[in-house]
Design a protein around this motif. Structure first.
Motif, PDB file in Angstrom:
ATOM      1  N   LYS A   1       0.884  -1.264  -0.041  1.00  0.00           N
ATOM      2  CA  LYS A   1       0.062  -0.057  -0.205  1.00  0.00           C
ATOM      3  C   LYS A   1       0.858   1.226  -0.080  1.00  0.00           C
ATOM      4  O   LYS A   1       0.406   2.250  -0.547  1.00  0.00           O
ATOM      5  CB  LYS A   1      -0.927  -0.266   1.409  1.00  0.00           C
ATOM      6  CG  LYS A   1      -2.064   1.188   1.141  1.00  0.00           C
ATOM      7  CD  LYS A   1      -2.840   0.878   2.369  1.00  0.00           C
ATOM      8  CE  LYS A   1      -4.071  -0.090   2.297  1.00  0.00           C
ATOM      9  NZ  LYS A   1      -4.964   0.421   1.361  1.00  0.00           N
ATOM     10  N   ILE A   2       1.931   1.286   0.797  1.00  0.00           N
ATOM     11  CA  ILE A   2       2.860   2.366   0.829  1.00  0.00           C
ATOM     12  C   ILE A   2       3.504   2.776  -0.602  1.00  0.00           C
ATOM     13  O   ILE A   2       3.450   3.633  -0.985  1.00  0.00           O
ATOM     14  CB  ILE A   2       3.894   2.005   1.918  1.00  0.00           C
ATOM     15  CG1 ILE A   2       3.355   2.127   3.225  1.00  0.00           C
ATOM     16  CG2 ILE A   2       5.164   3.204   1.794  1.00  0.00           C
ATOM     17  CD1 ILE A   2       4.255   2.066   4.478  1.00  0.00           C
ATOM     18  N   LYS A   3       4.094   1.613  -1.125  1.00  0.00           N
ATOM     19  CA  LYS A   3       4.551   1.825  -2.307  1.00  0.00           C
ATOM     20  C   LYS A   3       3.904   2.186  -3.398  1.00  0.00           C
ATOM     21  O   LYS A   3       3.854   3.022  -4.486  1.00  0.00           O
ATOM     22  CB  LYS A   3       5.458   0.476  -2.915  1.00  0.00           C
ATOM     23  CG  LYS A   3       6.723   0.341  -1.998  1.00  0.00           C
ATOM     24  CD  LYS A   3       7.599  -1.010  -2.326  1.00  0.00           C
ATOM     25  CE  LYS A   3       8.823  -0.840  -1.475  1.00  0.00           C
ATOM     26  NZ  LYS A   3       9.695  -2.016  -1.947  1.00  0.00           N
ATOM     27  N   LYS A   4       2.455   1.648  -3.486  1.00  0.00           N
ATOM     28  CA  LYS A   4       1.420   2.231  -4.596  1.00  0.00           C
ATOM     29  C   LYS A   4       1.201   3.682  -4.247  1.00  0.00           C
ATOM     30  O   LYS A   4       1.221   4.552  -5.141  1.00  0.00           O
ATOM     31  CB  LYS A   4       0.089   1.406  -4.160  1.00  0.00           C
ATOM     32  CG  LYS A   4      -1.092   1.584  -4.952  1.00  0.00           C
ATOM     33  CD  LYS A   4      -1.912   0.793  -5.100  1.00  0.00           C
ATOM     34  CE  LYS A   4      -3.383   0.778  -5.897  1.00  0.00           C
ATOM     35  NZ  LYS A   4      -3.972   1.815  -5.169  1.00  0.00           N
ATOM     36  N   HIS A   5       1.058   4.187  -2.828  1.00  0.00           N
ATOM     37  CA  HIS A   5       0.760   5.567  -2.525  1.00  0.00           C
ATOM     38  C   HIS A   5       1.972   6.577  -3.056  1.00  0.00           C
ATOM     39  O   HIS A   5       1.829   7.487  -3.785  1.00  0.00           O
ATOM     40  CB  HIS A   5       0.633   5.805  -1.005  1.00  0.00           C
ATOM     41  CG  HIS A   5      -0.774   5.645  -0.579  1.00  0.00           C
ATOM     42  ND1 HIS A   5      -1.169   7.032   0.095  1.00  0.00           N
ATOM     43  CD2 HIS A   5      -1.568   4.853  -0.337  1.00  0.00           C
ATOM     44  CE1 HIS A   5      -2.569   6.726   0.413  1.00  0.00           C
ATOM     45  NE2 HIS A   5      -2.808   5.289   0.191  1.00  0.00           N
ATOM     46  N   ALA A   6       3.123   5.921  -2.917  1.00  0.00           N
ATOM     47  CA  ALA A   6       4.491   6.688  -3.298  1.00  0.00           C
ATOM     48  C   ALA A   6       4.361   6.860  -4.703  1.00  0.00           C
ATOM     49  O   ALA A   6       4.614   7.924  -5.318  1.00  0.00           O
ATOM     50  CB  ALA A   6       5.578   5.909  -2.587  1.00  0.00           C
ATOM     51  N   ASN A   7       3.890   5.687  -5.464  1.00  0.00           N
ATOM     52  CA  ASN A   7       3.936   5.752  -6.943  1.00  0.00           C
ATOM     53  C   ASN A   7       2.988   6.754  -7.526  1.00  0.00           C
ATOM     54  O   ASN A   7       3.112   7.181  -8.562  1.00  0.00           O
ATOM     55  CB  ASN A   7       3.931   4.537  -7.887  1.00  0.00           C
ATOM     56  CG  ASN A   7       4.967   3.654  -7.323  1.00  0.00           C
ATOM     57  OD1 ASN A   7       6.196   4.101  -6.881  1.00  0.00           O
ATOM     58  ND2 ASN A   7       5.009   2.217  -7.281  1.00  0.00           N
TER      59      ASN A   7
END
Ligand code: FNR
Length: 186
Positions: free
Chosen positions: A178-184
């Motif tokens: 979820k964090i990496k999706k948000h960051a992207n």
């Protein structure tokens, strides 16, 4: 590899040998190399009840998490069927300034440990409605409840229960995704 992401852990227990704090350290050990973990010291946050204009002092990790884009991992005990006052106070601090809370849309994952049989299930229902009120982006599955927590760690504080280890790994993986999706998306 340099750490691109910073997860701030919040334990709802201030007890010296807290099982919830131990759970956070176990979860931190499962994070990928590009993640850094800080355990927030929420014991220093005064009760803001008397102050309307609460401002996040950047020195506090939990406020820094709210203000500067880090992500949250919460482990909470259950006190009288609800979250602890220390955890509620920390999230109230981090929820300021009103209507512009830096917590909005931020990924957060929740777990909890208790020596009781209920695994903090009742408390987690309340915490999830609090995270909804804060407009946070919660990892909803798996739900991680650790009952009889006094039997689940070894002397070094390592989680020993295979089923709990499996669920915690899944929770950490889902938070990382979820964090990496948000960051992207930013
Ligand atoms: C508790 N405890 C508790 N446990 C539980 O499973 N359900 C509950 O409703 C309560 N209520 C409660 C109230 C108060 C005021 C205290 C101090 C404690 C026990 C609690 O889960 C236990 O202290 C855990 O050890 C807390 O987690 P840590 O400190 O090990 O992280």
């Amino acid at each position: 590899m340099s750490e691109r992401f910073h997860i701030v852990g919040i334990s709802g227990s201030l007890r010296k040998h807290s099982h919830n704090t131990q759970l956070l350290h176990n979860a931190a050990a499962l994070l990928p190399e590009d993640f850094r973990f800080t355990l927030a010291d929420i014991s220093v946050l005064p009760l803001p009840i008397r102050i309307w204009k609460v401002n996040c002092r950047s020195g506090e990790a939990v406020c820094r998490a709210a203000a500067f884009g880090e992500w949250l991992l919460i482990s909470s005990p259950e006190y009288n069927g609800q979250l602890s006052g220390a955890l509620k106070n920390a999230l109230d601090w981090a929820s300021r300034p009103a209507l512009q809370t830096p917590l909005a849309q931020k990924p957060v994952a929740l777990m909890g440990a208790t020596p009781g049989m209920g695994g903090t299930g009742r408390a987690q229902v309340g915490i999830r409605s609090l995270l909804f009120a804060l407009n946070m982006d919660s990892v909803n599955r798996p739900e991680f409840l650790l009952p009889q927590s006094h039997t689940k760690f070894d002397e070094s504080g390592a989680l020993t229960d295979p089923m709990a280890q499996q669920i915690m790994q899944q929770l950490v993986d889902n938070l990382v995704t979820k964090i990496k999706k948000h960051a992207n998306e930013q």
